[in-house]
Design an enzyme around this catalytic site. Structure first.
Site, mmCIF file in Angstrom:
data_model
loop_
_atom_site.group_PDB
_atom_site.id
_atom_site.type_symbol
_atom_site.label_atom_id
_atom_site.label_comp_id
_atom_site.label_asym_id
_atom_site.label_seq_id
_atom_site.Cartn_x
_atom_site.Cartn_y
_atom_site.Cartn_z
ATOM 1 N N ASN A 246 -4.578 7.819 -1.318
ATOM 2 C CA ASN A 246 -5.491 6.920 -0.624
ATOM 3 C C ASN A 246 -6.876 6.979 -1.253
ATOM 4 O O ASN A 246 -7.324 8.046 -1.686
ATOM 5 C CB ASN A 246 -5.591 7.293 0.857
ATOM 6 C CG ASN A 246 -4.358 6.901 1.634
ATOM 7 O OD1 ASN A 246 -3.787 5.832 1.414
ATOM 8 N ND2 ASN A 246 -3.929 7.755 2.547
ATOM 9 N N HIS B 267 1.992 4.584 -2.833
ATOM 10 C CA HIS B 267 2.229 6.015 -2.611
ATOM 11 C C HIS B 267 3.624 6.411 -3.081
ATOM 12 O O HIS B 267 3.799 7.398 -3.799
ATOM 13 C CB HIS B 267 2.134 6.339 -1.114
ATOM 14 C CG HIS B 267 0.769 6.231 -0.526
ATOM 15 N ND1 HIS B 267 -0.349 6.790 -1.096
ATOM 16 C CD2 HIS B 267 0.342 5.638 0.626
ATOM 17 C CE1 HIS B 267 -1.402 6.542 -0.336
ATOM 18 N NE2 HIS B 267 -1.007 5.841 0.710
ATOM 19 N N HIS C 227 0.844 -1.204 0.000
ATOM 20 C CA HIS C 227 0.000 0.000 0.000
ATOM 21 C C HIS C 227 0.878 1.252 0.000
ATOM 22 O O HIS C 227 0.667 2.185 -0.800
ATOM 23 C CB HIS C 227 -0.912 -0.019 1.231
ATOM 24 C CG HIS C 227 -1.677 1.250 1.452
ATOM 25 N ND1 HIS C 227 -2.958 1.446 0.986
ATOM 26 C CD2 HIS C 227 -1.337 2.397 2.098
ATOM 27 C CE1 HIS C 227 -3.380 2.654 1.333
ATOM 28 N NE2 HIS C 227 -2.412 3.251 2.009
ATOM 29 N N GLU C 228 1.874 1.281 0.885
ATOM 30 C CA GLU C 228 2.758 2.445 0.954
ATOM 31 C C GLU C 228 3.637 2.555 -0.291
ATOM 32 O O GLU C 228 3.973 3.661 -0.722
ATOM 33 C CB GLU C 228 3.630 2.371 2.211
ATOM 34 C CG GLU C 228 2.858 2.444 3.522
ATOM 35 C CD GLU C 228 2.055 3.729 3.672
ATOM 36 O OE1 GLU C 228 2.501 4.783 3.161
ATOM 37 O OE2 GLU C 228 0.971 3.683 4.288
#
Length: 283
Positions: free
Chosen positions: A165, A158, A154-155
């Site tokens: 998000n 980014h 998930h990170e």
């Protein structure tokens, strides 16, 4: 996985590369204030191994982690297996393990939420991913956030692709922090997330407990109402950027021109473009 010992090198580490579907040159650096811990190193290794498999699935076999270096502080005891850091530095690391940032970790007793420092838009690489040793070592972390490797992916969305998000982020994306939005296509109020088919409960925290929200999809919901997904999702596989990586069925980034289980929710008030970023940037 290579372990290096920090020194006073002045240049940044080699840039991360994606070649033949393999990421190399990734540096995870431990802050000098962190206590020496073999357990922390082992936790980082496990997170990366888990993340690599999850990333490979999520990117449809387009990417996995092949070469990751852990940079330990030069104040830690030297060991035979440690190598010279060469150009790798804490300041130039892709991922850091460092003391918590109060903005992203307002509750000191809970494992701090990882976050990625970035200023670019979708498709632009960020500054670094920030984990804490509390997050890496606390036995309660996976209860709150799920598998650490999944959280890392998930990170990574980014960090590497500049994805945002896909939920109402009241810390990092205040301008788009709407828990619900009015769908012009369907003329109803819907939760902000991607994809669109989650089984969920609309709840508000009231007098020390959760209750069902007042209101409905036609008139809207009371202030403080949030949509909390069920722990099992039979109809969706996305999105990893929705923050629900603890749900077993969530294995995809949102995308376009795909089945509804993975399809990007264009109406939701978020800035992300999902898996499109990886295909567009090829990085």
């Amino acid at each position: 996985m290579v372990i290096l010992r920090q020194s006073s090198a002045l240049t940044k580490p080699t840039s991360v590369k994606l070649e033949n579907n393999a990421y190399t040159g990734v540096v995870i650096a431990i802050h000098p204030d962190e206590e020496e811990s073999e357990e922390l190193i082992d936790a980082i290794k496990t997170m990366v191994y888990d993340a690599s498999a999850y990333l490979y699935t999520a990117t449809k076999k387009r990417a996995y982690f092949e070469e990751v270096t852990i940079l330990v502080p030069d104040t830690w005891e030297d060991k035979p297996e440690y190598r010279s850091p060469k150009n790798a530095t804490f300041e130039g690391a892709d991922v850091i393990v460092a003391p918590r940032n109060p903005r992203f970790a307002p509750e000191p007793d809970l494992p701090p939420v990882p976050h990625t420092k970035h200023y670019e838009g979708c498709g632009g690489q960020s500054i670094h991913v920030h984990f804490t040793s509390h997050f890496m070592l606390d036995s309660m972390t996976e209860l709150y956030y799920g598998n650490r490797g999944r959280v890392f992916v998930h990170e990574w969305g980014h960090y590497r692709w500049g994805l945002f998000n896909e939920y109402a982020d009241e810390i990092a994306d205040v301008d788009n922090a709407q828990n619900f939005y009015f769908s012009l296509d369907e003329e109803i109020w819907k939760p902000t997330r991607c994809s669109d088919g989650f089984v969920a409960y609309n709840l508000v925290f009231d007098n020390g407990r959760y209750r069902y929200c007042n209101g409905d999809q036609y008139i809207g919901y009371e202030d403080g109402c949030v949509s909390i997904p069920a722990t099992s999702q039979p109809d969706v596989t996305a999105s990893i950027m929705s923050g629900y990586t603890s749900i077993p069925e969530i294995v995809d980034f949102c995308d376009e021109d795909v089945a509804p289980a993975q399809r990007h929710n264009q109406e939701a008030p978020t800035n992300t473009q999902g898996f499109v970023a990886l295909r567009a940037t090829g990085k």
